[in-house]
Design a protein around this motif. Sequence first.
Motif, PDB file in Angstrom:
ATOM      1  N   GLY A  37       0.561  -6.546  -6.325  1.00  0.00           N
ATOM      2  CA  GLY A  37      -0.459  -5.972  -5.434  1.00  0.00           C
ATOM      3  C   GLY A  37      -1.806  -6.618  -5.711  1.00  0.00           C
ATOM      4  O   GLY A  37      -1.967  -7.354  -6.689  1.00  0.00           O
ATOM      5  N   SER A  38      -2.770  -6.330  -4.848  1.00  0.00           N
ATOM      6  CA  SER A  38      -4.093  -6.950  -5.006  1.00  0.00           C
ATOM      7  C   SER A  38      -4.833  -6.381  -6.206  1.00  0.00           C
ATOM      8  O   SER A  38      -5.591  -7.096  -6.865  1.00  0.00           O
ATOM      9  CB  SER A  38      -4.976  -6.692  -3.790  1.00  0.00           C
ATOM     10  OG  SER A  38      -4.245  -6.795  -2.625  1.00  0.00           O
ATOM     11  N   THR A  39      -4.628  -5.102  -6.485  1.00  0.00           N
ATOM     12  CA  THR A  39      -5.439  -4.450  -7.519  1.00  0.00           C
ATOM     13  C   THR A  39      -5.305  -5.116  -8.893  1.00  0.00           C
ATOM     14  O   THR A  39      -6.328  -5.360  -9.541  1.00  0.00           O
ATOM     15  CB  THR A  39      -5.117  -2.944  -7.589  1.00  0.00           C
ATOM     16  OG1 THR A  39      -5.061  -2.436  -6.258  1.00  0.00           O
ATOM     17  CG2 THR A  39      -6.173  -2.197  -8.382  1.00  0.00           C
ATOM     18  N   PRO A  40      -4.095  -5.428  -9.388  1.00  0.00           N
ATOM     19  CA  PRO A  40      -4.030  -6.007 -10.742  1.00  0.00           C
ATOM     20  C   PRO A  40      -4.361  -7.489 -10.833  1.00  0.00           C
ATOM     21  O   PRO A  40      -4.373  -8.037 -11.949  1.00  0.00           O
ATOM     22  CB  PRO A  40      -2.576  -5.755 -11.176  1.00  0.00           C
ATOM     23  CG  PRO A  40      -1.814  -5.396  -9.973  1.00  0.00           C
ATOM     24  CD  PRO A  40      -2.760  -5.157  -8.842  1.00  0.00           C
ATOM     25  N   GLY A 132      -0.483   0.474  -9.640  1.00  0.00           N
ATOM     26  CA  GLY A 132      -1.495   0.627  -8.595  1.00  0.00           C
ATOM     27  C   GLY A 132      -1.094   1.854  -7.793  1.00  0.00           C
ATOM     28  O   GLY A 132      -0.060   2.477  -8.062  1.00  0.00           O
ATOM     29  N   ILE A 133      -1.898   2.192  -6.821  1.00  0.00           N
ATOM     30  CA  ILE A 133      -1.539   3.330  -5.964  1.00  0.00           C
ATOM     31  C   ILE A 133      -1.729   2.902  -4.505  1.00  0.00           C
ATOM     32  O   ILE A 133      -2.711   2.219  -4.175  1.00  0.00           O
ATOM     33  CB  ILE A 133      -2.387   4.580  -6.315  1.00  0.00           C
ATOM     34  CG1 ILE A 133      -2.079   5.757  -5.387  1.00  0.00           C
ATOM     35  CG2 ILE A 133      -3.882   4.292  -6.312  1.00  0.00           C
ATOM     36  CD1 ILE A 133      -2.725   7.078  -5.811  1.00  0.00           C
ATOM     37  N   GLY A 134      -0.770   3.249  -3.665  1.00  0.00           N
ATOM     38  CA  GLY A 134      -0.864   2.903  -2.246  1.00  0.00           C
ATOM     39  C   GLY A 134      -1.720   3.927  -1.501  1.00  0.00           C
ATOM     40  O   GLY A 134      -1.982   5.022  -2.005  1.00  0.00           O
ATOM     41  N   HIS A 138       1.831   6.211  -2.707  1.00  0.00           N
ATOM     42  CA  HIS A 138       3.052   5.685  -3.332  1.00  0.00           C
ATOM     43  C   HIS A 138       2.743   4.982  -4.653  1.00  0.00           C
ATOM     44  O   HIS A 138       1.646   4.488  -4.863  1.00  0.00           O
ATOM     45  CB  HIS A 138       3.855   4.800  -2.365  1.00  0.00           C
ATOM     46  CG  HIS A 138       3.276   3.451  -2.079  1.00  0.00           C
ATOM     47  ND1 HIS A 138       3.465   2.798  -0.883  1.00  0.00           N
ATOM     48  CD2 HIS A 138       2.522   2.609  -2.828  1.00  0.00           C
ATOM     49  CE1 HIS A 138       2.868   1.631  -0.929  1.00  0.00           C
ATOM     50  NE2 HIS A 138       2.287   1.493  -2.090  1.00  0.00           N
ATOM     51  N   ARG A 167       0.327  -8.538   5.502  1.00  0.00           N
ATOM     52  CA  ARG A 167      -0.701  -9.553   5.299  1.00  0.00           C
ATOM     53  C   ARG A 167      -0.197 -10.728   4.452  1.00  0.00           C
ATOM     54  O   ARG A 167      -0.763 -11.805   4.485  1.00  0.00           O
ATOM     55  CB  ARG A 167      -1.969  -8.941   4.692  1.00  0.00           C
ATOM     56  CG  ARG A 167      -1.814  -8.360   3.286  1.00  0.00           C
ATOM     57  CD  ARG A 167      -3.075  -7.554   2.924  1.00  0.00           C
ATOM     58  NE  ARG A 167      -3.246  -7.278   1.503  1.00  0.00           N
ATOM     59  CZ  ARG A 167      -2.709  -6.230   0.874  1.00  0.00           C
ATOM     60  NH1 ARG A 167      -1.939  -5.375   1.552  1.00  0.00           N
ATOM     61  NH2 ARG A 167      -2.943  -6.029  -0.407  1.00  0.00           N
ATOM     62  N   LYS A 202      -9.549   3.882  -1.188  1.00  0.00           N
ATOM     63  CA  LYS A 202      -8.554   4.587  -2.018  1.00  0.00           C
ATOM     64  C   LYS A 202      -9.132   5.910  -2.573  1.00  0.00           C
ATOM     65  O   LYS A 202      -8.436   6.617  -3.308  1.00  0.00           O
ATOM     66  CB  LYS A 202      -8.120   3.698  -3.195  1.00  0.00           C
ATOM     67  CG  LYS A 202      -7.382   2.408  -2.809  1.00  0.00           C
ATOM     68  CD  LYS A 202      -5.887   2.599  -2.774  1.00  0.00           C
ATOM     69  CE  LYS A 202      -5.102   1.368  -2.358  1.00  0.00           C
ATOM     70  NZ  LYS A 202      -4.876   0.401  -3.437  1.00  0.00           N
TER      71      LYS A 202
HETATM   72  P1  PGA Z   1      -2.732  -2.870  -3.652  1.00  0.00           P
HETATM   73  O1  PGA Z   1      -1.370  -2.075  -3.601  1.00  0.00           O
HETATM   74  O2  PGA Z   1      -3.054  -3.061  -5.090  1.00  0.00           O
HETATM   75  O3  PGA Z   1      -2.430  -4.172  -2.959  1.00  0.00           O
HETATM   76  O4  PGA Z   1      -3.751  -2.034  -2.929  1.00  0.00           O
HETATM   77  C1  PGA Z   1      -1.200  -0.989  -4.434  1.00  0.00           C
HETATM   78  C2  PGA Z   1       0.150  -0.387  -4.157  1.00  0.00           C
HETATM   79  O5  PGA Z   1       0.539  -0.359  -2.985  1.00  0.00           O
HETATM   80  O6  PGA Z   1       0.797   0.053  -5.109  1.00  0.00           O
END
Ligand code: PGA
Length: 247
Positions: A37-40, A132-134, A138, A167, A202
Amino acid sequence: MRIYKAKDYKDMSRKAANILSAQIIMKPNAVLGLATGSTPEGLYAQLIDWYQKGDLDFSKVISVNLDEYYGLSPESEQSYRYFMNHHLFDHVNIQTENTHLPNGLELDVKKEVARYTELIRSFDGIDMQLLGIGHNGHVGFNEPDTAFETQIHCVDLTESTIEANKRFFASADEVPKKAYTLGIKSIMQAKKILLVCSGADKADILYRALFGPVTPEVPASILQMHNDLIVVADEAALSKFPEELFD
Ligand code: PGA
């Protein structure tokens, strides 16, 4: 639960990288549960930087990733194996044979679930699970209304997750419809959990996850029940949280 407030994405990445590297320093053969994911991404870049400066050694680290798309090969640029190689593994001295993800090319779900379950069991569990968290709450690919008892499994992705992940693909049609993921119960069995979150978009879901009712409607809400949860989030993501929490 401990919540650390960071100024911005860069600061969040640095603080979370500090926590993950402390884990590696304290236990050089730590089993890390890693996430995509983008966050880490910023956190991984920081770890690489410290590795290059000689401050971190991954030679004994074992990694076990959270999830992988069903049907994608490791060479596919959208696979999580590719992501991990590109964002971390290729740049540090982790042994390739110590890096593990579900095998997206194994179409026999029962077989792959059994293999990955046994693998994690053989390591005596995960020392630190990065998450991460969606936007829908999720974690991994555990979408709203997944039973909290779920272990490693193969899920049908929801429309909103396909939409969020398109994306990375040429079009939504190319996003795989299924994925292997650690279940909520498998995540909760990790000894420590490090949740990272950034951005105003978020803020609502992070507040609901950490202070709302514990409900399968918000899969991440179960993390409130974990006895060693560390949250690192930036000011924008924490904008719904009362200031007193951070005094
Ligand atoms: P993101 O995704 O870091 O790309 O926002 C987090 C996730 O869906 O767990």
